[in-house]
Design an enzyme around this catalytic site. Sequence first.
Site, PDB file in Angstrom:
ATOM      1  N   ASP A  96       0.909  -1.141   0.000  1.00  0.00           N
ATOM      2  CA  ASP A  96       0.000   0.000   0.000  1.00  0.00           C
ATOM      3  C   ASP A  96       0.947   1.188   0.000  1.00  0.00           C
ATOM      4  O   ASP A  96       1.601   1.455   1.017  1.00  0.00           O
ATOM      5  CB  ASP A  96      -0.892   0.031   1.244  1.00  0.00           C
ATOM      6  CG  ASP A  96      -1.913   1.157   1.143  1.00  0.00           C
ATOM      7  OD1 ASP A  96      -1.507   2.270   0.763  1.00  0.00           O
ATOM      8  OD2 ASP A  96      -3.094   0.938   1.416  1.00  0.00           O
ATOM      9  N   HIS A  97       1.048   1.884  -1.119  1.00  0.00           N
ATOM     10  CA  HIS A  97       2.149   2.839  -1.228  1.00  0.00           C
ATOM     11  C   HIS A  97       2.026   3.984  -0.216  1.00  0.00           C
ATOM     12  O   HIS A  97       2.995   4.665   0.066  1.00  0.00           O
ATOM     13  CB  HIS A  97       2.350   3.337  -2.665  1.00  0.00           C
ATOM     14  CG  HIS A  97       1.278   4.251  -3.142  1.00  0.00           C
ATOM     15  ND1 HIS A  97       0.173   3.799  -3.792  1.00  0.00           N
ATOM     16  CD2 HIS A  97       1.157   5.581  -3.068  1.00  0.00           C
ATOM     17  CE1 HIS A  97      -0.595   4.827  -4.079  1.00  0.00           C
ATOM     18  NE2 HIS A  97      -0.025   5.925  -3.655  1.00  0.00           N
ATOM     19  N   HIS A 151      -6.026   2.516   1.428  1.00  0.00           N
ATOM     20  CA  HIS A 151      -5.280   3.673   1.941  1.00  0.00           C
ATOM     21  C   HIS A 151      -5.894   4.272   3.210  1.00  0.00           C
ATOM     22  O   HIS A 151      -5.197   4.512   4.190  1.00  0.00           O
ATOM     23  CB  HIS A 151      -5.194   4.773   0.883  1.00  0.00           C
ATOM     24  CG  HIS A 151      -4.634   4.308  -0.428  1.00  0.00           C
ATOM     25  ND1 HIS A 151      -3.557   3.469  -0.525  1.00  0.00           N
ATOM     26  CD2 HIS A 151      -5.002   4.565  -1.703  1.00  0.00           C
ATOM     27  CE1 HIS A 151      -3.293   3.234  -1.796  1.00  0.00           C
ATOM     28  NE2 HIS A 151      -4.157   3.883  -2.533  1.00  0.00           N
TER      29      HIS A 151
END
Length: 490
Positions: free
Chosen positions: A181-182, A244
């Site tokens: 999950d960047h 996110h």
Amino acid sequence: MVARTVPVPPFDLVVFGATGDLARRKLIPALYRRLRAGQMPTDARIVGAARSALDDEGFRAQAAEALEEFVPAAEREQNTVDAFLATLSYVAVDAMSDSGWSELRAVLEARTGGDRVRAFYLSVAPRFFAPIAARIAGSGIGGSEGRVVIEKPLGHDLASARELNDELSKHFPECRVYRIDHYLGKETVQNLMALRFANALFEPVWNAQHVDHVQITVAESVGVAGRGGYYDQNGAMRDMVQNHLLQLLCLIAMEPPSQFGPDDVRDEKLKVLRALSMPDIRSEVVRGQYRAANGTASYVDDAGNPDSTTECFVAMKTGIANWRWAGVPFYLRTGKRLRARISEIAVVFKAVPHWIFSGQGGGDAHQNVLAIRVQPDEGITLGMTIKEPGPGGMRLLDADLDMTFAERLGPSISIPDAYERLVMDVIRGDQTLFMRGDEVEAAWAWIDPIIAAWEERGARPSLYDPGSSGPEDALMLMHRDGRRWREIAS
Ligand code: NAD
């Protein structure tokens, strides 16, 4: 104490989908920057693998173009670019047939040498995740230590996420699966953990006794044009909240782990996900779509689906059923084509219990706000109430203690892109900033009933003006509780 960087061992990184958008925009620039920062071991090698019939030179030319497009000229010294391109090679491989796999194996086996790390980044459509994992294992190139990296969407609902986890686990144990999950790779997000667990100041007030509420906003100014068809199958709840926003919420709400180890952190995040309360679908969740205005297309036009009921905006109120957070609302909001592109977490503290300044021109009691800005201009501000300088009573005003990193740490500090950190963590074998399979499933287990209830009700999303803060109902969600959203402003 002297801080030190954990060294990166020699590695072979195979990027499946190396000719695709994610690889061009993010992975290749991130790897280049790590080499430029001196963090890439000299014998590191990156193997592009995709369906296109390219040779090494063709792939290097594509990579050079990607660098030109996505890395500023000031960061592109010719010798560094050449050194980076020399680490690249390419094999044409088909995810769905045997084509190319023995060639890939030959390329990897030509580079033996002790304890080289082998990692496989699946920068391809999710339907290829399981077949590629199976072929990596079946062709023997995964070995007993090879790692696999995947990114959202990790399933479409709980059932499909479980199926994906089950398929992957047939070939890779959990300790070798890296789910990106960047957002977790962003500096400010990691700083949130430093702020909470490396400072004595906040922990005593980090609870229901002192926190009034938490707001998490991930606002985008762009619409879905160009990827509307894909987006319309998912919507904001699946595309943003499931991953996110819930990950950010976990980092705010989790208990301090006993140590900063991958499973210690992830165990605590999982407990938060499992303690999330279910919002009332009618009154605590708002869905929206942007309308057409001033020559810009509406969501349904961008999606190419006039009857679409998919939400590109969602605002909701939830809570966490545990001792620390009982009674504290967590408001989440995300959407497309809003006023500005901003991701921010705001922890809003309760006002002082008794306000002594109202007779002195001090107005009403203020609330301290700790705002963690994830993008753009990563940084942290702490809103304080201070006295306005000068004579004439106790006039009070709000002022921020501001730690915008670029300003605070000086221009020589460049904030790395999330992928730089995350790809190197894969090579180092550090899973702390990656989602574990059970976390992904727990998030879907909370999301699924909300989406099912929407589908059952069949209600259409509320419309909002492009460039606004979202539908009126979203503002009301807060107003009803005597609170207000922070401004969406860049
Ligand atoms: P893309 O369509 O631009 O690229 C796909 C790549 O897969 C290409 O290199 C193509 O050659 C390769 N490919 C297609 N079929 C193949 C096959 N049968 N065998 C081998 N290779 C094959 O996709 P993308 O935008 O780069 O996205 C890749 C993944 O990353 C997707 O799962 C996407 O959801 C995810 N993702 C992308 C972004 C982004 O910014 N693009 C952001 C987050 C997540």
